[in-house]
Design an enzyme around this catalytic site. Sequence first.
Site, short mmCIF file in Angstrom:
data_model
loop_
_atom_site.label_atom_id
_atom_site.label_comp_id
_atom_site.label_asym_id
_atom_site.label_seq_id
_atom_site.Cartn_x
_atom_site.Cartn_y
_atom_site.Cartn_z
N TYR A 155 -3.23 -6.31 -5.48
CA TYR A 155 -3.04 -4.86 -5.62
C TYR A 155 -3.84 -4.35 -6.81
O TYR A 155 -3.47 -4.55 -7.96
CB TYR A 155 -1.56 -4.51 -5.80
CG TYR A 155 -0.62 -5.10 -4.76
CD1 TYR A 155 -1.08 -5.47 -3.51
CD2 TYR A 155 0.73 -5.29 -5.05
CE1 TYR A 155 -0.22 -6.02 -2.57
CE2 TYR A 155 1.60 -5.84 -4.11
CZ TYR A 155 1.11 -6.21 -2.87
OH TYR A 155 1.96 -6.76 -1.95
N HIS A 175 0.40 -15.46 -0.60
CA HIS A 175 0.39 -14.15 0.06
C HIS A 175 0.14 -14.26 1.57
O HIS A 175 0.74 -13.52 2.37
CB HIS A 175 -0.71 -13.29 -0.58
CG HIS A 175 -0.43 -11.83 -0.55
ND1 HIS A 175 -0.97 -10.96 -1.47
CD2 HIS A 175 0.31 -11.06 0.27
CE1 HIS A 175 -0.55 -9.72 -1.20
NE2 HIS A 175 0.21 -9.76 -0.15
N SER A 232 8.13 -3.46 3.28
CA SER A 232 8.04 -2.29 4.17
C SER A 232 9.32 -2.09 4.98
O SER A 232 9.28 -1.91 6.19
CB SER A 232 6.84 -2.42 5.12
OG SER A 232 5.65 -2.40 4.39
N PRO A 233 10.50 -2.11 4.30
CA PRO A 233 11.76 -1.99 5.03
C PRO A 233 11.98 -0.60 5.62
O PRO A 233 12.89 -0.40 6.41
CB PRO A 233 12.82 -2.31 3.97
CG PRO A 233 12.18 -1.92 2.67
CD PRO A 233 10.72 -2.25 2.84
N LEU A 234 11.14 0.36 5.22
CA LEU A 234 11.22 1.72 5.79
C LEU A 234 10.08 1.98 6.77
O LEU A 234 9.67 3.12 6.98
CB LEU A 234 11.24 2.76 4.66
CG LEU A 234 12.41 2.62 3.69
CD1 LEU A 234 12.33 3.63 2.56
CD2 LEU A 234 13.74 2.76 4.42
N GLY A 235 9.58 0.88 7.37
CA GLY A 235 8.52 1.04 8.38
C GLY A 235 7.29 1.73 7.83
O GLY A 235 6.68 2.56 8.48
#
Length: 334
Positions: free
Chosen positions: A63, A132, A212-215
């Site tokens: 990142y 990763h 990315s648990p919120l899509g």
Amino acid sequence: MEIKKIALGNAGLTVPIIGLGCMGMTGFEDGHMYGPADEQEAIATIHRSLALGGNFLDTADLYGPFKNEQLIAKAIGGNRKNYIIATKFGWEIDDNNKVTWAINGKKEYVKKALERSLKNLKTDYIDLYYMHRLDKSTPIEETVEAMAELVKEGKVGYVGLSEVSSETVRRAHAVHPVTAVQSEYSLFERSVEERGVLATLQELGIGFVAYSPLGRGFLSGQIRSIDDLPENDFRRAIPRFQEEHFYKNIELVKAIEVMAAEKQVSASQLALAWIISKGILPIPGTKRVKYLEQNIAAASIALSDPDLAKLENIIPLGTDTGDAYDEFSMGLID
């Protein structure tokens, strides 16, 4: 409210039941992953998270590259011992700080990447060190042996893997105990369940971390058209955000919002509570205090079995919401 703590796997690492994904807090080479970020607000978000008991930070050398780890170093300066830091290596970064887009899991590279992360994070140890992506040209045993040596040296606390198959997990775990596996997981993305990876982790006593648990923002309800994404936002290249899937996915989000309204919570809080209720650690990414507070509040939402069943009926296992990545990146998932 003090956030509840859980054991992540059975190797001894205790973490809050919700973590903080830091990727979006910095730019990436010449653009941003999720639109522009403000450094002061990002640092304030990390500090607020700690004040609320959220001391588990997730980053990676990729990142930026390195900018994200450097930002975290700035945020936690003088207070390192109160944070649990997870970072990752594997995307090869050359000596000119350029990402080559190859995956490197060779022993010498693992050690080189670790020393670089320690320097950028201004620390002498990493709590949880992930590979990763799998280097398909290097035996996983070689990579994990190198990571195990770093544990022996006291530079790494626990070993993790990201986006790997059950077979890779078993081979790695036979060399050195794997504490956690991280993959994308949300109401929109449950392929680790379909492929039996979650069952393998449960059997071996390995923790699961959901990124990315919120899509990728879909479940936040903030996105109603493609134009809601900034011009240089990488999501524009993802099949899930392309026209053929986009509007079908919006309908699913609307159904989740109806249920969330009945429970007097937001759609994103409901989506996080669903993951937490499964004993999985979500690491929603945010760079703003407001959203961090909302995410952490989700940790105290109790869902009944009928609630869970109702949610999973909206998006049953196997629903095609579109691939999570473009073709190149999908090819790198084990």
